[in-house]
Design an enzyme around this catalytic site. Sequence first.
Site, PDB file in Angstrom:
ATOM      1  N   PRO A 236     -11.933   4.311  14.255  1.00 20.70           N
ATOM      2  CA  PRO A 236     -12.972   4.140  15.284  1.00 20.70           C
ATOM      3  C   PRO A 236     -13.474   5.433  15.919  1.00 20.70           C
ATOM      4  O   PRO A 236     -14.227   5.390  16.872  1.00 20.70           O
ATOM      5  CB  PRO A 236     -12.267   3.270  16.317  1.00 20.70           C
ATOM      6  N   ASP A 280     -18.157   4.833   0.698  1.00 24.43           N
ATOM      7  CA  ASP A 280     -16.788   4.798   0.193  1.00 24.43           C
ATOM      8  C   ASP A 280     -16.304   6.238   0.076  1.00 24.43           C
ATOM      9  O   ASP A 280     -16.940   7.066  -0.589  1.00 24.43           O
ATOM     10  CB  ASP A 280     -16.773   4.116  -1.174  1.00 24.43           C
ATOM     11  N   ASP A 295      -7.298  10.396   7.371  1.00 25.27           N
ATOM     12  CA  ASP A 295      -6.496   9.372   8.053  1.00 25.27           C
ATOM     13  C   ASP A 295      -6.544   8.146   7.155  1.00 25.27           C
ATOM     14  O   ASP A 295      -7.383   7.257   7.320  1.00 25.27           O
ATOM     15  CB  ASP A 295      -7.088   9.091   9.434  1.00 25.27           C
ATOM     16  N   CYS A 348      -0.672   5.934  10.045  1.00 27.01           N
ATOM     17  CA  CYS A 348       0.061   5.320  11.163  1.00 27.01           C
ATOM     18  C   CYS A 348       1.059   4.310  10.596  1.00 27.01           C
ATOM     19  O   CYS A 348       1.008   3.121  10.903  1.00 27.01           O
ATOM     20  CB  CYS A 348      -0.900   4.666  12.161  1.00 27.01           C
TER      21      CYS A 348
END
Length: 416
Positions: A236, A280, A295, A348
């Site tokens: 985000p 993509d 990330d 994460c």
Amino acid sequence: MALEARQAALKALDWVLREGRMLAHLPADPRLSPGDAARAARLASLTLRHVQPLDAVIAPYLDRKPPLPALNILRLAAAELLVAGGDAHGVVDSAVKLAKARRPTQRMAGMVNAVLRKVAVEGPERFAAEPPQRLPGWIGGPVKKRWGAEVLRTIEAAHVPLPPIDLTVKPGATVEIEGATRLPTGSLRLPAGTQVSAVPGYATGDVWVQDAAAALPVRLMGNVAGARVLDLCAAPGGKAMQLAALGAHVTAVDLSDSRMGRVRENLARTGLTAELVVADALDYTAAPFDAILLDAPCTASGTIRRHPDLPHVKSWTEVEPLTRLQMRLLDHALTLLKPGGTLVYCTCSLLPVEGEHQITAALKRHDGLCVIPADPVALGGDDAWRSPEGGLRLRPDMWAEIGGLDGFYMAALTRP
């Protein structure tokens, strides 16, 4: 608590435990007041953090396991009684009303009443003796293998409390927030349950929500002022905003147009700029960048303390496809990096296969590729964060005394 809030919380439980869908995808109910919506979200989250111990408390009072709609009413009410400390009379009465209002559970209202009356009296002692909710085997197994049974149990215990809220502060901004503490890594930590949109500096774009662990990968890049930096899988947008605020010329790429819409909103609120590309990441090509932040999509198993629905929805079947995608993204990102540039890979995740193993495998695949050893102490962290291959490994049990961290892995790579 209003019956409407409990109905909404029950709907959220059904959404996760019956339909197997993440709470983030649950449509908002326009009939709920903001206060009731917040109360429903808290109660649903509280219940999902304790499903196993709640079931253990409820089970002795049942002749047989009831259908899921009725079981979820019992779980919700038991969580309100045993965890939130709700008034027994009001909680039991509301649970009976919930049962009567739903066709699948109308005939079970008597059972709900009888069971919850016993739970209200005998449940607190039983609940206190139950261990924290266990991680599913596909997460708990690798964690135990890598760090041992004791660490696994401390991680499970760290998933129980509602987590605090961390903010990243725009460089140069002066923000004073009552009740906030400054972490050694630079993030501002607010008490759990704080209404973020109302804190000083949020509306003016001086702060944005970002877990303290998630704010560290950008800092591994060093000085990015004036550099061309690519943020792959950017939504985000927390890391893109960090980079832009540090003076980088940011290109942010993400596959989802709707998620990229959140990046646009966040950039507009903070007054920061970046080039946004909906594409993509595996197909994206451009002139080589000075630095790249990848990330990578992952199981998000490091974020369970913020997303207690995750273990109830995701499964081991997602791990192999994700690790293959991470490998391909890492290989492709290296083709977009200038010689001598820095690529930071992060996930994460608590799973070594999505973190440490990806880096050791990439070093074998690419001649000349090396890790820039990370210094956690220089970042305000602890030596315990060091990973043998040169990256940083953070876990939810670390800094538990001040609210913990998301599980995160990160490493900086370069190739002369």
